[in-house]
Design a protein around this motif. Structure first.
Motif, PDB file in Angstrom:
ATOM      1  N   ASP A  18      -5.678  -4.772   4.332  1.00  0.00           N
ATOM      2  CA  ASP A  18      -6.379  -3.827   3.460  1.00  0.00           C
ATOM      3  C   ASP A  18      -7.890  -3.941   3.556  1.00  0.00           C
ATOM      4  O   ASP A  18      -8.600  -2.947   3.360  1.00  0.00           O
ATOM      5  CB  ASP A  18      -5.946  -4.029   2.003  1.00  0.00           C
ATOM      6  CG  ASP A  18      -4.678  -3.264   1.660  1.00  0.00           C
ATOM      7  OD1 ASP A  18      -4.639  -2.057   1.935  1.00  0.00           O
ATOM      8  OD2 ASP A  18      -3.740  -3.867   1.123  1.00  0.00           O
ATOM      9  N   ALA A  41       7.845  -4.700   4.533  1.00  0.00           N
ATOM     10  CA  ALA A  41       7.205  -3.504   3.982  1.00  0.00           C
ATOM     11  C   ALA A  41       5.746  -3.423   4.411  1.00  0.00           C
ATOM     12  O   ALA A  41       5.224  -2.322   4.674  1.00  0.00           O
ATOM     13  CB  ALA A  41       7.316  -3.502   2.457  1.00  0.00           C
ATOM     14  N   LYS A  42       5.068  -4.567   4.470  1.00  0.00           N
ATOM     15  CA  LYS A  42       3.672  -4.577   4.914  1.00  0.00           C
ATOM     16  C   LYS A  42       3.565  -4.205   6.395  1.00  0.00           C
ATOM     17  O   LYS A  42       2.674  -3.449   6.805  1.00  0.00           O
ATOM     18  CB  LYS A  42       3.058  -5.961   4.679  1.00  0.00           C
ATOM     19  CG  LYS A  42       2.886  -6.327   3.220  1.00  0.00           C
ATOM     20  CD  LYS A  42       1.812  -5.504   2.549  1.00  0.00           C
ATOM     21  CE  LYS A  42       1.537  -5.982   1.140  1.00  0.00           C
ATOM     22  NZ  LYS A  42       0.520  -5.155   0.441  1.00  0.00           N
ATOM     23  N   ASP A  44       5.717  -2.419   8.163  1.00  0.00           N
ATOM     24  CA  ASP A  44       6.054  -1.007   8.336  1.00  0.00           C
ATOM     25  C   ASP A  44       4.877  -0.110   7.959  1.00  0.00           C
ATOM     26  O   ASP A  44       4.581   0.873   8.643  1.00  0.00           O
ATOM     27  CB  ASP A  44       7.275  -0.643   7.479  1.00  0.00           C
ATOM     28  CG  ASP A  44       8.548  -1.302   7.982  1.00  0.00           C
ATOM     29  OD1 ASP A  44       8.559  -1.756   9.143  1.00  0.00           O
ATOM     30  OD2 ASP A  44       9.531  -1.356   7.217  1.00  0.00           O
ATOM     31  N   ARG A  45       4.191  -0.463   6.876  1.00  0.00           N
ATOM     32  CA  ARG A  45       3.076   0.359   6.422  1.00  0.00           C
ATOM     33  C   ARG A  45       1.904   0.319   7.403  1.00  0.00           C
ATOM     34  O   ARG A  45       1.391   1.366   7.828  1.00  0.00           O
ATOM     35  CB  ARG A  45       2.620  -0.109   5.044  1.00  0.00           C
ATOM     36  CG  ARG A  45       1.388   0.624   4.538  1.00  0.00           C
ATOM     37  CD  ARG A  45       0.883   0.026   3.246  1.00  0.00           C
ATOM     38  NE  ARG A  45      -0.460   0.502   2.939  1.00  0.00           N
ATOM     39  CZ  ARG A  45      -1.308  -0.115   2.136  1.00  0.00           C
ATOM     40  NH1 ARG A  45      -0.959  -1.250   1.556  1.00  0.00           N
ATOM     41  NH2 ARG A  45      -2.509   0.379   1.909  1.00  0.00           N
ATOM     42  N   GLU A  48       2.035   1.831  11.013  1.00  0.00           N
ATOM     43  CA  GLU A  48       1.733   3.260  11.065  1.00  0.00           C
ATOM     44  C   GLU A  48       0.241   3.520  10.880  1.00  0.00           C
ATOM     45  O   GLU A  48      -0.366   4.317  11.613  1.00  0.00           O
ATOM     46  CB  GLU A  48       2.525   3.990   9.975  1.00  0.00           C
ATOM     47  CG  GLU A  48       2.320   5.494   9.977  1.00  0.00           C
ATOM     48  CD  GLU A  48       3.171   6.199   8.946  1.00  0.00           C
ATOM     49  OE1 GLU A  48       2.954   7.414   8.745  1.00  0.00           O
ATOM     50  OE2 GLU A  48       4.045   5.546   8.325  1.00  0.00           O
ATOM     51  N   ASP A 261      -1.503  -3.187  -5.824  1.00  0.00           N
ATOM     52  CA  ASP A 261      -0.758  -3.185  -4.571  1.00  0.00           C
ATOM     53  C   ASP A 261      -0.216  -4.561  -4.201  1.00  0.00           C
ATOM     54  O   ASP A 261       0.485  -4.708  -3.194  1.00  0.00           O
ATOM     55  CB  ASP A 261      -1.626  -2.630  -3.440  1.00  0.00           C
ATOM     56  CG  ASP A 261      -2.884  -3.442  -3.191  1.00  0.00           C
ATOM     57  OD1 ASP A 261      -3.215  -4.293  -4.037  1.00  0.00           O
ATOM     58  OD2 ASP A 261      -3.547  -3.230  -2.157  1.00  0.00           O
ATOM     59  N   ASP A 265       5.053  -3.166  -3.246  1.00  0.00           N
ATOM     60  CA  ASP A 265       4.775  -2.744  -1.877  1.00  0.00           C
ATOM     61  C   ASP A 265       4.832  -1.231  -1.729  1.00  0.00           C
ATOM     62  O   ASP A 265       4.587  -0.701  -0.634  1.00  0.00           O
ATOM     63  CB  ASP A 265       5.790  -3.377  -0.909  1.00  0.00           C
ATOM     64  CG  ASP A 265       5.554  -4.871  -0.733  1.00  0.00           C
ATOM     65  OD1 ASP A 265       4.384  -5.300  -0.844  1.00  0.00           O
ATOM     66  OD2 ASP A 265       6.529  -5.606  -0.491  1.00  0.00           O
ATOM     67  N   VAL A 267       3.822   2.426  -1.535  1.00  0.00           N
ATOM     68  CA  VAL A 267       2.597   3.187  -1.257  1.00  0.00           C
ATOM     69  C   VAL A 267       3.004   4.628  -0.944  1.00  0.00           C
ATOM     70  O   VAL A 267       3.881   4.846  -0.108  1.00  0.00           O
ATOM     71  CB  VAL A 267       1.820   2.587  -0.077  1.00  0.00           C
ATOM     72  CG1 VAL A 267       0.589   3.431   0.228  1.00  0.00           C
ATOM     73  CG2 VAL A 267       1.404   1.146  -0.369  1.00  0.00           C
TER      74      VAL A 267
END
Length: 319
Positions: A18, A41-42, A44-45, A48, A261, A265, A267
């Motif tokens: 971040d 989850a981190k 995957d986010r 992208e 955040d 997870d 968003v």
């Protein structure tokens, strides 16, 4: 044209992805090419967001360190993991951006110095305030003698009451034996700047800290151990609902916001996701019913070899 530096990020959290990751992603001098985090989850986010190829996304540090993936490795893991990860990165030939503090263990600092000498990679520690405009300006004013001779530095680390609750009572830095003591976890910027301004080695130091307030005996009568079931949920300043939900709404319910955040997870952020986070994680515990042991007040006094003195107060009780 200068070379574009490729970047591998280990620890895709609030600092690694971040903060540093987003800055690098917006800068044409860098290209993020690899990610590693224990939270899918981190990965995957940010896979992208940063357009990282699937084959360079890892959930296991051993897979991440099998081969060198980039020019630079950003290490933004937990405090006690820093040196272990940094040693592996140096051996592979990385230059490293290392989140502070380096480590709470002195011997590990010496290990890191020896490894750096052996392998030659640069290790840049994220004492980022040295490079912030206001601090740079003050440093120059001192060097140019614009404000006179430096005699004493008086510094106050004002840990906002909600930040203390989030990070050092409920959160990842609540137990010093698992991470770092407060003087390193929260005050390493202050100590770094104090020594930077003093321009001298420390001759004598004393420090006293205590956990005064966030203890079971200070829990209000009739309070619940979980905020969501507590009768003081809407009035207690440390209410998880007020800190995470109401503050988020106060700032216009943004799609992403720290520390919300960290609680979830999901968003973009939603009210339901934040509430679920505080209902299911330790971020919803009463601040008087946690397993924390780090101090909420600490005073440090320093005498430098050149005669400059400094005192630093860390307090958890400010706005």
């Amino acid at each position: 044209m200068s070379k574009v530096l490729t970047v591998a990020i280990l620890g895709a959290g609030s600092r690694g992805a971040d903060s540093y990751g987003k800055l690098m992603n917006e800068d044409t001098r860098f290209k993020i090419v690899a990610l590693c985090d224990v939270r899918k989850a981190k990965i995957d986010r940010f896979q992208e967001v940063f357009n990282v190829p699937q084959e360079n996304c890892f959930l296991d540090e051993n897979d991440f360190f099998k081969t060198k993936l980039a020019d630079v490795c950003v290490i933004a893991t937990q405090d006690k993991d820093h040196v272990r990860h940094c040693l592996k990165a140096l051996e592979l030939g990385y230059d490293i951006l290392l989140e502070k503090p380096i480590t709470p263990v002195l011997d590990e600092c010496y290990q890191l110095i020896e490894a750096q000498k052996k392998y030659g990679g640069k290790v840049i520690v994220c004492h980022v305030l040295r490079y912030a405009p206001a601090y740079v300006k003050l440093d120059q004013m001192l060097k140019d003698n614009i404000i006179g001779q430096l005699i004493n530095i008086h510094a106050v680390e004002q840990v906002a009451y909600w930040h203390q609750a989030h990070s050092y009572v409920r959160g990842n830095w609540r137990k010093s034996e698992e991470t770092s003591p407060m003087i390193m976890a929260k005050c390493c910027h202050d100590l770094d700047l104090i020594q930077h301004y003093a321009g001298s080695k420390c001759k004598y130091i004393s420090s006293f800290g205590k956990l005064n307030f966030f203890k079971k005996e200070n829990q209000p009568e009739g309070a619940s151990d979980r905020c969501q079931t507590c009768k003081f949920k809407d009035t207690c300043p440390y209410s998880a609902y007020r800190i995470y939900v109401e503050r988020w709404e106060k700032y216009g319910s943004p799609e992403i916001m720290w520390p919300q955040d960290v609680v979830t997870d999901v968003v973009p952020l939603t009210k339901d996701a934040i509430i679920e986070g505080i209902e299911k994680t330790y971020y919803g515990q009463c601040v008087f019913a946690c397993d924390n042991n780090v101090v909420d007040t600490q005073e440090t006094n320093i005498l430098f070899e050149n005669g400059v003195t400094a005192n630093l107060l860390m307090t958890a009780f400010t706005q």
